[in-house]
Every structure is written in C-alpha cells, then in structure tokens.
Design an enzyme around this catalytic site. Structure first.
Site, PDB file in Angstrom:
ATOM      1  N   ASN A  96       0.824  -1.210   0.000  1.00 60.03           N
ATOM      2  CA  ASN A  96       0.000   0.000   0.000  1.00 60.03           C
ATOM      3  C   ASN A  96       0.859   1.262   0.000  1.00 60.03           C
ATOM      4  O   ASN A  96       1.976   1.261   0.504  1.00 60.03           O
ATOM      5  CB  ASN A  96      -0.951   0.022   1.213  1.00 60.03           C
ATOM      6  CG  ASN A  96      -1.927  -1.152   1.194  1.00 60.03           C
ATOM      7  OD1 ASN A  96      -2.073  -1.822   0.166  1.00 60.03           O
ATOM      8  ND2 ASN A  96      -2.564  -1.418   2.306  1.00 60.03           N
ATOM      9  N   HIS A 113       5.638  -0.617  -2.985  1.00 54.87           N
ATOM     10  CA  HIS A 113       5.208   0.168  -4.143  1.00 54.87           C
ATOM     11  C   HIS A 113       5.288   1.668  -3.902  1.00 54.87           C
ATOM     12  O   HIS A 113       4.628   2.438  -4.588  1.00 54.87           O
ATOM     13  CB  HIS A 113       3.790  -0.252  -4.550  1.00 54.87           C
ATOM     14  CG  HIS A 113       3.736  -1.681  -5.005  1.00 54.87           C
ATOM     15  ND1 HIS A 113       2.610  -2.466  -4.911  1.00 54.87           N
ATOM     16  CD2 HIS A 113       4.694  -2.497  -5.536  1.00 54.87           C
ATOM     17  CE1 HIS A 113       2.863  -3.685  -5.381  1.00 54.87           C
ATOM     18  NE2 HIS A 113       4.128  -3.728  -5.752  1.00 54.87           N
ATOM     19  N   CYS A 121      12.435  13.312  -8.268  1.00 54.36           N
ATOM     20  CA  CYS A 121      12.976  13.861  -9.506  1.00 54.36           C
ATOM     21  C   CYS A 121      13.879  12.787 -10.102  1.00 54.36           C
ATOM     22  O   CYS A 121      14.632  12.137  -9.355  1.00 54.36           O
ATOM     23  CB  CYS A 121      13.785  15.116  -9.172  1.00 54.36           C
ATOM     24  SG  CYS A 121      14.886  15.659 -10.487  1.00 54.36           S
ATOM     25  N   THR A 181      -4.798  -8.935   0.250  1.00 56.83           N
ATOM     26  CA  THR A 181      -4.215  -8.788  -1.087  1.00 56.83           C
ATOM     27  C   THR A 181      -4.780  -9.859  -2.006  1.00 56.83           C
ATOM     28  O   THR A 181      -5.022 -10.992  -1.605  1.00 56.83           O
ATOM     29  CB  THR A 181      -2.677  -8.876  -1.065  1.00 56.83           C
ATOM     30  OG1 THR A 181      -2.167  -8.622  -2.374  1.00 56.83           O
ATOM     31  CG2 THR A 181      -2.169 -10.235  -0.603  1.00 56.83           C
ATOM     32  N   SER A 182      -4.982  -9.463  -3.277  1.00 55.67           N
ATOM     33  CA  SER A 182      -5.498 -10.426  -4.264  1.00 55.67           C
ATOM     34  C   SER A 182      -4.374 -11.312  -4.789  1.00 55.67           C
ATOM     35  O   SER A 182      -4.615 -12.265  -5.518  1.00 55.67           O
ATOM     36  CB  SER A 182      -6.139  -9.656  -5.422  1.00 55.67           C
ATOM     37  OG  SER A 182      -5.161  -8.801  -6.024  1.00 55.67           O
ATOM     38  N   ASN A 206      -8.619 -12.573   4.418  1.00 53.98           N
ATOM     39  CA  ASN A 206      -9.294 -12.009   3.246  1.00 53.98           C
ATOM     40  C   ASN A 206     -10.715 -12.555   3.248  1.00 53.98           C
ATOM     41  O   ASN A 206     -10.895 -13.774   3.324  1.00 53.98           O
ATOM     42  CB  ASN A 206      -8.554 -12.444   1.960  1.00 53.98           C
ATOM     43  CG  ASN A 206      -8.968 -11.608   0.766  1.00 53.98           C
ATOM     44  OD1 ASN A 206     -10.149 -11.265   0.607  1.00 53.98           O
ATOM     45  ND2 ASN A 206      -8.005 -11.259  -0.074  1.00 53.98           N
TER      46      ASN A 206
HETATM   47  N1  APR Z   1     -10.272  -7.017   4.778  1.00 51.34           N
HETATM   48  C1  APR Z   1      -9.372  -7.828   4.159  1.00 51.34           C
HETATM   49  N2  APR Z   1      -9.290  -7.972   2.814  1.00 51.34           N
HETATM   50  C2  APR Z   1     -10.183  -7.293   2.067  1.00 51.34           C
HETATM   51  C3  APR Z   1     -11.158  -6.436   2.636  1.00 51.34           C
HETATM   52  C4  APR Z   1     -11.171  -6.317   4.040  1.00 51.34           C
HETATM   53  N3  APR Z   1     -12.076  -5.525   4.664  1.00 51.34           N
HETATM   54  N4  APR Z   1     -11.900  -5.893   1.614  1.00 51.34           N
HETATM   55  C5  APR Z   1     -11.387  -6.402   0.465  1.00 51.34           C
HETATM   56  N5  APR Z   1     -10.371  -7.238   0.733  1.00 51.34           N
HETATM   57  C6  APR Z   1      -9.538  -7.986  -0.215  1.00 51.34           C
HETATM   58  C7  APR Z   1     -10.193  -8.315  -1.533  1.00 51.34           C
HETATM   59  O1  APR Z   1     -10.920  -9.543  -1.446  1.00 51.34           O
HETATM   60  C8  APR Z   1      -8.979  -8.463  -2.460  1.00 51.34           C
HETATM   61  O2  APR Z   1      -8.510  -9.805  -2.476  1.00 51.34           O
HETATM   62  O3  APR Z   1      -8.450  -7.157  -0.538  1.00 51.34           O
HETATM   63  C9  APR Z   1      -7.921  -7.564  -1.801  1.00 51.34           C
HETATM   64  C10 APR Z   1      -7.592  -6.317  -2.594  1.00 51.34           C
HETATM   65  O4  APR Z   1      -7.002  -6.720  -3.805  1.00 51.34           O
HETATM   66  P1  APR Z   1      -6.411  -5.593  -4.798  1.00 51.34           P
HETATM   67  O5  APR Z   1      -7.404  -4.512  -4.950  1.00 51.34           O
HETATM   68  O6  APR Z   1      -5.908  -6.326  -6.004  1.00 51.34           O
HETATM   69  O7  APR Z   1      -5.191  -4.969  -3.985  1.00 51.34           O
HETATM   70  P2  APR Z   1      -3.718  -5.507  -3.846  1.00 51.34           P
HETATM   71  O8  APR Z   1      -3.680  -7.004  -3.817  1.00 51.34           O
HETATM   72  O9  APR Z   1      -3.093  -4.815  -2.700  1.00 51.34           O
HETATM   73  O10 APR Z   1      -3.038  -4.987  -5.220  1.00 51.34           O
HETATM   74  C11 APR Z   1      -1.649  -5.190  -5.365  1.00 51.34           C
HETATM   75  O11 APR Z   1      -1.754  -3.907  -7.431  1.00 51.34           O
HETATM   76  O12 APR Z   1      -2.543  -2.087  -8.614  1.00 51.34           O
HETATM   77  C12 APR Z   1      -1.439  -2.608  -7.943  1.00 51.34           C
HETATM   78  O13 APR Z   1       0.278  -1.389  -6.908  1.00 51.34           O
HETATM   79  C13 APR Z   1      -1.064  -1.750  -6.765  1.00 51.34           C
HETATM   80  O14 APR Z   1      -0.228  -2.420  -4.581  1.00 51.34           O
HETATM   81  C14 APR Z   1      -1.226  -2.670  -5.551  1.00 51.34           C
HETATM   82  C15 APR Z   1      -1.090  -4.046  -6.183  1.00 51.34           C
END
Ligand code: APR
Length: 234
Positions: A96, A113, A121, A181-182, A206
């Site tokens: 994040n 990230h 710069c 995280t997904s 998750n």
């Molecule tokens: N508690 C826990 N998990 C949750 C919650 C919650 N309240 N709400 C949603 N989620 C889960 C979703 O089910 C999903 O699996 O959080 C995950 C979010 O996934 P993404 O939106 O893909 O975020 P992330 O995995 O952090 O993305 C990784 O992708 O776009 C790039 O650089 C960006 O750091 C980011 C990276």
C-alpha cells in the site's frame, strides 16, 4: 479458533494489501468499486502517462491523497501496532502507498510500491512531501524538472533495495500473515510462495479466496479489522 500466539514464533511477517485499507474508505484496486475499474492506469498511473501529461497524473494523485486524508486507520491497524509493540520481531511489509499503517503507529519495514506522500525527480531523487492533499511543489527544487509521485507504477522497475529487504525478512519468518491482497501483482505476489517454500506457517486474512489461497494452511475469511483484533495474541 483460539488466537495465534505470536510469541510462539521467532519471526513474524504481516504482508499487507489494499484490503487492509478498504474498511477505512480507501478503495481497493480490483473487485467492486476498484480504482482500476474507474480509472485507466495507462492514463493516470504510469510513466508514459506522466510524460504525456504530468498535470493530469498529479491531479489524480492529489485526489487519492485527499481520499486517504479523509480516512482514518481502523481497529485492525491499531491492533497490529499493539502486537508489534509487544513483539519486536513482527515485521510489516506493505504493497500500500496510503501511509495508513504509519498513521496508526505501525513501523513498516518495506513499502514495496512506494508512497503517496513522497515525490521524486529523475535526477535529484526522492523528496518527502506534505501530509496534505496538494503537493507542496510540482517542480524539483534543485533543477525545476516536474516531480512525479514516488510510487511504483505499472511498467516501472521496482526498488531493488526495498524488495531485497522484504525478501530477507520473508525468507526468515516462521509465521507469514497475508492481509487483504489479491496476490495477482508481481513481483510482490511472489513473496507468498517464497514464505511457503521456506516453511512459514501461512495465514491468509481475506473475506474472499484468492489465487494464492491454496498456499495457506489457515484462512480467516473475515475483514482485516476483525481478524487482526481477534485472531492474534502477543
Ligand atoms: N479485509 C481484508 N481484505 C479485504 C477487505 C477487508 N475488509 N476488503 C477487500 N479485501 C480484499 C479483496 O478480497 C482483495 O482480495 O483485498 C484484496 C484487494 O485486492 P487488490 O485490490 O488487487 O489490492 P492488492 O492485492 O493490494 O493490489 C496489489 O496492485 O494495482 C497494484 O500497486 C497496486 O499495490 C497494488 C497491487
């Protein structure tokens, strides 16, 4: 299920994704309401877009800064800070960029990230910026070139030192907890199989299953604000 006692482990890593901030009101990237469903990152969050139209990209990131500033850390953030205060070998590695962990007093070992709160710069490196929606300046104070957010965008190279530090901590941990995280964005997502290969106890927080769920021995299908409060003890 009784809480996992962190004192049973010599080293612990919490690996954080956008789901950790979802309950604060910061949108995730994928899934319903995801940022990339509303904005094309090719227009707003990559070097090509910045070179083409720095104002448009910085305006988008100022909007994200404002969204985050309007949010506050939740009970899960504060629980994690308390656990870390009791267990110094608890390392937090985040994908994040919102800084919400730090606002809750969590020490973050690696921001994989980058951060919404830094700018850089190409020639003169990284500058801490204000904790405000608007950037203090959009031009490098040393050379006047446009400053870009210090965020690892798609098509960017990752910060190798940050990833090396994260890899070291994860390879050596005995408990690996993935939070929100997904697990679809690499190379960050490759840290999950790394922890598993190194024999860590694997826990996934998750509400939904992910591509990496099969690598976890335990899954807490709950929101981060609940699982972090109830699922762990110092
Ligand atoms: N508690 C826990 N998990 C949750 C919650 C919650 N309240 N709400 C949603 N989620 C889960 C979703 O089910 C999903 O699996 O959080 C995950 C979010 O996934 P993404 O939106 O893909 O975020 P992330 O995995 O952090 O993305 C990784 O992708 O776009 C790039 O650089 C960006 O750091 C980011 C990276």
């Amino acid at each position: 299920m009784s809480p996992i006692a962190l004192s049973d482990f010599r080293s612990v890593v919490f690996f954080i994704g956008a789901g950790m901030s979802a309950e604060c009101g910061v949108p995730t990237y994928r899934g319903s309401g995801g940022i990339w469903a509303q904005y094309d990152y090719g227009e707003y969050a990559c070097q090509r877009a910045f070179d083409r139209n720095p104002r448009k990209v910085l305006d988008f990131h100022e909007l994200r800064r404002k969204t985050v500033l309007d949010c506050a850390p939740h009970a899960g953030h504060h629980a994690l800070a308390k656990l870390q205060a009791a267990q110094p070998r608890l390392h937090v590695i985040t994908q994040n960029i919102d800084g919400l962990l730090q606002r809750a007093g969590v020490h973050v070992a690696a921001e994989l990230h980058g951060s919404l709160w830094r700018v850089r710069c190409a020639r003169h490196g990284v500058h801490e910026d204000l904790a405000a929606a608007r950037y203090a300046t959009r031009a490098c104070p040393d050379c006047g070139a446009p400053l870009r957010p210090d965020i690892t965008w798609f098509e960017d190279m990752v910060d190798e030192d940050v990833f090396a530090r994260a890899g070291e901590l994860i390879a050596g941990c005995e408990l690996f907890v993935s939070v929100g995280t997904s697990a679809v964005v690499y190379p960050a997502a490759s840290f999950i199989p790394l922890a598993q290969r190194k024999g860590a106890l694997m826990v996934e927080i998750n509400p939904e299953a992910t591509e990496a769920s099969k690598l976890f021995m335990r899954t807490l299908r709950e929101p981060a604000s609940v699982a972090l409060v109830n699922g762990f003890a110092p």
